[in-house]
Design an enzyme around this catalytic site. Structure first.
Site, PDB file in Angstrom:
ATOM      1  CD  GLU A 177      -2.676   1.082   2.650  1.00 34.41           C
ATOM      2  OE1 GLU A 177      -3.672   1.825   2.737  1.00 34.41           O
ATOM      3  OE2 GLU A 177      -2.341   0.267   3.546  1.00 34.41           O
ATOM      4  CE  LYS A 186      -7.364   1.283   3.086  1.00 33.95           C
ATOM      5  NZ  LYS A 186      -6.197   1.675   3.924  1.00 33.95           N
ATOM      6  CB  CYS A 236      -4.667  -1.873   3.853  1.00 28.77           C
ATOM      7  SG  CYS A 236      -3.926  -2.176   5.496  1.00 28.77           S
TER       8      CYS A 236
END
Length: 573
Positions: free
Chosen positions: A44, A119, A159
């Site tokens: 990330e 994300k 994540c």
């Protein structure tokens, strides 16, 4: 035929865009020359490093990220697909009243940015504050990878997108579950670009979550985690790939950079290399702390460190960590005896230094104490000596250590532990002085455990990387057996002021880590009056903690960027 994917477990420096891009490009090129490689997956925000914090408010920084991303695409082998964690602009921000950025991933291939993925779940707990900077993504993150021999549908997650598994946790943390949606949309493989900070036993928790997720949705998963220390956070790496059956088929090393192959064939991930994890919890914590100190020094451009050696167990552990982190030739231990220092404190500190092979200097502080007392005598007349006079000694030592650090460009590492920091058993501008607090998240009882573990490793001739004891063990036996003491007055011990450390640490674990009320803690067998006194000490010490050096985080609840308590407040636990 097989699809060859690679996990790029990198240690980026926050803000070093060109350096981070260069590491990605060089790694991919090296792979391409000697190994089959179709896809490379980074962690990330690998391009800018995680967490970039308020650098994201700097427009020049954001513009340079986009320029560096374009340049990286051109520098990569054109036939390799590289999924890079990066900051992405949100073009609809002003129109929709959203944050101007996405935390995302860019697919680089053929010299250009082919696709981007955003994300969807933004954490705002503990050390995370992503809603401050990012808008949540709401688009389909499916990617159809076409190779010369196969087509593979990949679901891209970042994540936190992986962590909202209601069946695993027993509760839902967000409205969406990106993994469930991708599985329902036909993803054959899930990849997760992550920057998941380390805390004790978290690698095991992550693996359990990933295995559960794979078995729940019948979809193999590749998890690529950042490694390295950034300020108070330590990232352990431990990237892994789990096959459709829930078996770990590939696993990167913990606490070091790694490039690891993952092979997709016959509709599943096939076994490659599974690196061993640290054998014990103590070994895991040790590696985390050594990495945290090494990277803090390296990324802040310090070559040498200085530590105050008291002859006590805390400074002994910190000296051992620093020696493993930067090398014995780069550690200076300073002994600063006062009239209240015992003889064995000096001899124990020297024995420790001999074991570690570090240089020492001895600076007696009695003359400075006399000067302070002389200057303050008119103002302090008609008062009884007490804590103020005791703390002068600690502040003299802090001043001397800072002078050495300034003079020679050393990093001063403070040696206070979590138990002391919690209750304020430390001196502001004294023993709290420093640029980094190496064991500020290590309770006193854990300090003893780590020191005994070090000696056990040495006695069994078990190699500890970059630490070669030169004496009988690492930590002298006398340091392990004597009563802890600040030695600021005659015959002083820590237990004159504090409860026994096993009792104190038990109370603090329930109070700080688990948020128990005083009554709930007392129900666990602790004296209520003692619990209330500890609570009061914790609250009163908040002003000290907010002025402390950054402390390396190894627990769920550390006194660092995730601890946000008021100073001027009154409340009952």
């Amino acid at each position: 035929m097989a699809v060859h994917l690679w996990m790029a477990q990198l240690n980026p420096i926050v803000g070093d865009l060109s350096g981070n891009a260069r590491a990605i490009a060089q790694g991919v090129k090296a792979l391409h020359h000697r190994q089959p490689v179709d896809v490379v997956i980074t962690s990330e925000l690998a391009l800018c490093g995680y967490p970039p914090k308020d650098l994201l408010l700097n427009r020049y920084f954001i513009d340079n990220i986009q320029k560096e991303l374009d340049a990286l695409a051109k520098a990569l082998p054109p036939n390799v697909a590289v999924l890079v964690g990066t900051v992405l602009p949100n073009p609809a921000a002003s129109r929709n009243g959203e944050k101007p950025l996405y935390n995302g991933a860019a697919l680089l291939q053929g010299g250009t940015v082919q696709r981007v993925f955003a994300k969807q779940l933004l954490p705002t707990y503990d050390v995370f504050d992503e809603s401050r900077y990012f808008a949540p993504g709401d688009t389909n993150n499916l990617w159809r990878l076409q190779t010369s021999s196969d087509c593979l549908t990949i679901g891209v997650t970042i994540c936190e997108d992986l962590w909202n598994n209601e069946a695993f946790w027993g509760e839902r943390h967000y409205q969406k579950n990106p993994v469930a949606e991708l599985a329902a949309q036909g993803a054959e493989l899930i990849v997760n670009l992550s920057a998941s900070p380390y805390c004790v036993a978290k690698p095991k928790l992550r693996q359990a979550l990933i295995e559960h997720t794979v078995q729940q949705y019948g979809c193999p998963l590749i998890y690529v985690n950042q490694v390295g220390g950034n300020d108070d956070l330590i990232f352990d790496g431990t990237s892994l790939a789990v096959s459709r059956t829930g078996a770990v088929v590939s696993q990167a090393h913990s606490f070091q950079e790694d490039w690891l192959p993952v092979v997709w064939d016959n509709g599943d991930l096939q076994p490659t290399t599974v690196a061993p994890r640290p054998a014990t919890e103590a070994a895991e914590i040790w590696q985390a702390l050594v990495l945290g100190v090494r990277d803090y020094a390296r990324k802040c451009s310090f070559e040498r460190v200085v530590i105050g050696l008291s002859g006590g167990i805390d400074s002994a552990l910190v000296a051992a960590i620093a020696t493993a982190a930067v090398g014995h030739e780069n550690v200076l231990g300073v002994l600063m005896p006062s009239p209240y220092s015992s003889v064995h404190s000096i001899t124990d500190a020297k024995d420790l230094a001999l074991n570690l092979g570090i240089q020492t200097a001895q600076l007696p502080i009695a003359p400075l104490m006399e000067t302070y007392h002389h200057v303050l005598a008119p103002l302090f007349a008609q008062t009884a000596p007490g804590v103020a006079e005791e703390n002068i000694q600690a502040r003299i030592r802090g001043t001397l250590l800072m002078a050495i650090a300034n003079k020679f460009g050393h990093l001063l590492i403070s040696t206070g532990n979590k138990s002391e920091l919690a209750v304020g058993y430390c001196t502001l501008y004294g023993d709290m002085s420093g640029g980094l607090a190496a064991i500020a998240d290590v309770p006193k009882t854990r300090v003893y455990e780590l020191c005994h573990w070090l000696n056990q490793q040495a006695s069994q001739r078990t190699p500890i990387p970059e630490l070669t004891p030169r004496g009988n063990g690492v930590i002298p036996a006398a340091i392990l057996t004597k009563a802890p003491s600040a030695e600021l007055k005659p015959n002083q011990t820590d237990q004159d002021t504090l409860p026994p450390y096993d009792v104190l640490d038990g109370i603090l674990a329930l109070m700080i880590d688990r948020h128990y009320s005083d009554g709930d803690i007392a129900d666990q067998g602790y004296d209520l009056a003692l619990v209330q006194r500890v609570r009061q000490m914790v609250q009163r010490a908040e002003f000290k903690r907010q002025q402390a050096a950054p402390g390396l985080k190894i627990t769920d609840r550390a006194f660092g960027s995730g601890w946000r308590m008021p100073i001027a407040a009154r409340w009952q636990g």
